[in-house]
Design a protein around this motif. Structure first.
Motif, PDB file in Angstrom:
ATOM      1  N   ARG A 122       0.752  -1.628  -0.085  1.00  0.00           N
ATOM      2  CA  ARG A 122      -0.015   0.392  -0.259  1.00  0.00           C
ATOM      3  C   ARG A 122       0.930   1.168   0.114  1.00  0.00           C
ATOM      4  O   ARG A 122       1.810   1.008   0.715  1.00  0.00           O
ATOM      5  CB  ARG A 122      -0.734   0.065   1.602  1.00  0.00           C
ATOM      6  CG  ARG A 122      -2.048   1.310   1.378  1.00  0.00           C
ATOM      7  CD  ARG A 122      -2.558   0.918   2.685  1.00  0.00           C
ATOM      8  NE  ARG A 122      -3.475   1.914   2.713  1.00  0.00           N
ATOM      9  CZ  ARG A 122      -4.371   2.701   3.609  1.00  0.00           C
ATOM     10  NH1 ARG A 122      -4.450   1.734   4.707  1.00  0.00           N
ATOM     11  NH2 ARG A 122      -5.156   3.575   3.579  1.00  0.00           N
TER      12      ARG A 122
ATOM     13  N   ALA B  38       2.435   4.648   0.275  1.00  0.00           N
ATOM     14  CA  ALA B  38       1.980   6.093   1.722  1.00  0.00           C
ATOM     15  C   ALA B  38       2.913   6.783   2.007  1.00  0.00           C
ATOM     16  O   ALA B  38       4.233   6.583   0.928  1.00  0.00           O
ATOM     17  CB  ALA B  38       1.664   5.002   2.896  1.00  0.00           C
TER      18      ALA B  38
ATOM     19  N   ALA C 168       3.141   6.530   9.303  1.00  0.00           N
ATOM     20  CA  ALA C 168       2.656   6.533   7.918  1.00  0.00           C
ATOM     21  C   ALA C 168       1.896   7.044   7.432  1.00  0.00           C
ATOM     22  O   ALA C 168       0.775   7.186   7.866  1.00  0.00           O
ATOM     23  CB  ALA C 168       3.066   5.271   7.002  1.00  0.00           C
TER      24      ALA C 168
ATOM     25  N   TRP D 123      -1.253   7.070   5.027  1.00  0.00           N
ATOM     26  CA  TRP D 123      -1.697   6.792   4.112  1.00  0.00           C
ATOM     27  C   TRP D 123      -3.327   7.373   3.474  1.00  0.00           C
ATOM     28  O   TRP D 123      -3.074   7.008   2.170  1.00  0.00           O
ATOM     29  CB  TRP D 123      -2.364   5.599   5.103  1.00  0.00           C
ATOM     30  CG  TRP D 123      -2.160   4.494   5.858  1.00  0.00           C
ATOM     31  CD1 TRP D 123      -1.173   4.842   7.635  1.00  0.00           C
ATOM     32  CD2 TRP D 123      -0.975   3.773   5.233  1.00  0.00           C
ATOM     33  NE1 TRP D 123      -1.016   3.713   7.082  1.00  0.00           N
ATOM     34  CE2 TRP D 123      -0.913   3.389   6.607  1.00  0.00           C
ATOM     35  CE3 TRP D 123      -0.732   2.807   4.217  1.00  0.00           C
ATOM     36  CZ2 TRP D 123      -0.092   1.745   6.675  1.00  0.00           C
ATOM     37  CZ3 TRP D 123       0.401   1.460   4.835  1.00  0.00           C
ATOM     38  CH2 TRP D 123       0.663   1.450   5.136  1.00  0.00           C
TER      39      TRP D 123
END
Length: 344
Positions: free
Chosen positions: A284, A286, A303, A305
């Motif tokens: 994912r 980030a 992070a 996101w």
């Protein structure tokens, strides 16, 4: 065409398994090893790297000495986790191979300049050498094919402080500089980050070592049990299996001491596997930064996101994998390699 790899390591029990994974992988070409201070001091790391290459009867691979201290703070090492030499109960004779004449940072720079876009950088220790290389060559994120790092903890407790993973804790300034440098990297060259949230699911148990010994045709195959006396030494007929057994036994005992079970987290071999096959990991994107000022949280990897900082992602964080697939590959590759190097 084999994938060129630079490894930057603080060898280290699990770093040694990461090196073995790369050496055992036919699709990999290890073009250089940068030794960094972390689990043990830099000279010991370099000696471990040279000796491991000799144990594996590897071709001549350049091993460079890295920085002996982090960028801005004193060095902290962790012999309690990895043993006095960094390799658990295993022991190496003094290596006969020689260190490179160039520094680890210069090794990074020279190799990526010579092979632009062709090299994957694999870092399984603090990022001191890489940060110093970026100071010499700011275009390094463009020159690397990809960067894979083991470090950080995302939505997950630390293993050094409540918020900190070890590799980042040793040199948070270096990690901050590296993440900042990769802000301009295109999406397909963002660093792949293997944090504790994933690597603590990569749990090795004694039966994994048994399977590996059987694959290598090493006897006795069944050696390690949680009921063994601490410090029991391996009698494996294969030298590579014997090394692994003595190294990992120490790691099993360490994890049990801290109530995690008779197991070992294989942080660094997993990162090595992802470096060769990113398809092993679900990721994912980030924006990642490192806290440098917090009284309680200095060294934490943060992070973003959701894009709250308004900055483009600079990392692909591994958020999922299949540990069984990884261990099947590790056992197959390292077992076959051990049998080939030391036929029964």
């Amino acid at each position: 065409m084999r994938q060129k790899i630079i490894m930057d390591v603080d060898t280290g029990i699990d770093d040694s398994l990461g090196l073995l994974y790369i050496l055992a992988s036919p699709e990999a070409e290890l073009v250089g090893i940068a030794s960094t201070a972390g689990n043990v001091p830099t000279p010991q790391v370099a000696a471990n790297n040279l000796a491991l290459l000799e144990l594996c009867r590897a071709p001549e691979i350049e091993v460079a000495l890295g920085a002996e201290a982090p960028l801005a703070i004193p060095l902290r090492t962790t012999e309690d986790t990895h043993g006095p030499q960094g390799i658990g109960y295993a022991e190496f004779p003094p290596p006969t191979r020689r260190l490179s004449d160039r520094s680890a940072a210069q090794l990074w720079v020279d190799l990526v300049r010579a092979h632009p876009g062709e090299i994957v950088g694999l870092c399984t220790g603090p990022l001191t050498n890489l940060a110093l290389a970026l100071r010499i060559e700011p275009r390094l994120p463009e020159l690397l094919g990809r960067l894979v790092v083991m470090g950080g903890a995302f939505n997950h407790p630390g293993n050094t402080t409540p918020t900190n993973e070890w590799n980042v804790h040793v040199d948070p300034e270096a990690w901050h500089e590296v993440f900042a440098a990769f802000r301009a990297a295109p999406a397909d060259r963002r660093p792949l980050v293997c944090g504790l949230n994933i690597t603590e699911t990569i749990e090795m148990f004694p039966e994994h070592l048994t399977r590996l010994a059987e694959r290598a045709e090493s006897l006795p195959a069944h050696e390690v049990s949680e009921h063994d006396a601490p410090g029991t030494r391996s009698k494996a007929s294969n030298p590579v299996v014997r090394f692994l057994t003595d190294a990992v036994r120490f790691y099993f005992e360490f994890h049990r001491q801290y109530d995690q079970g008779y197991l070992a987290h294989m942080h660094d071999p997993f990162a090595a596997a992802v470096a060769l096959d990113p398809g092993l990991a679900r990721t994912r994107a980030a924006t990642v930064d490192v806290e440098l000022g917090g009284t309680l949280t200095r060294g934490a990897t943060v992070a973003d996101w959701a894009g709250m900082w308004g900055r483009e992602p600079n990392a692909d964080i591994v958020v999922g994998t299949d540990p069984a697939v990884f261990f099947d590959r590790l056992i197959e590759r390292v077992g076959d390699f051990a049998r080939t190097v030391y036929p029964a």
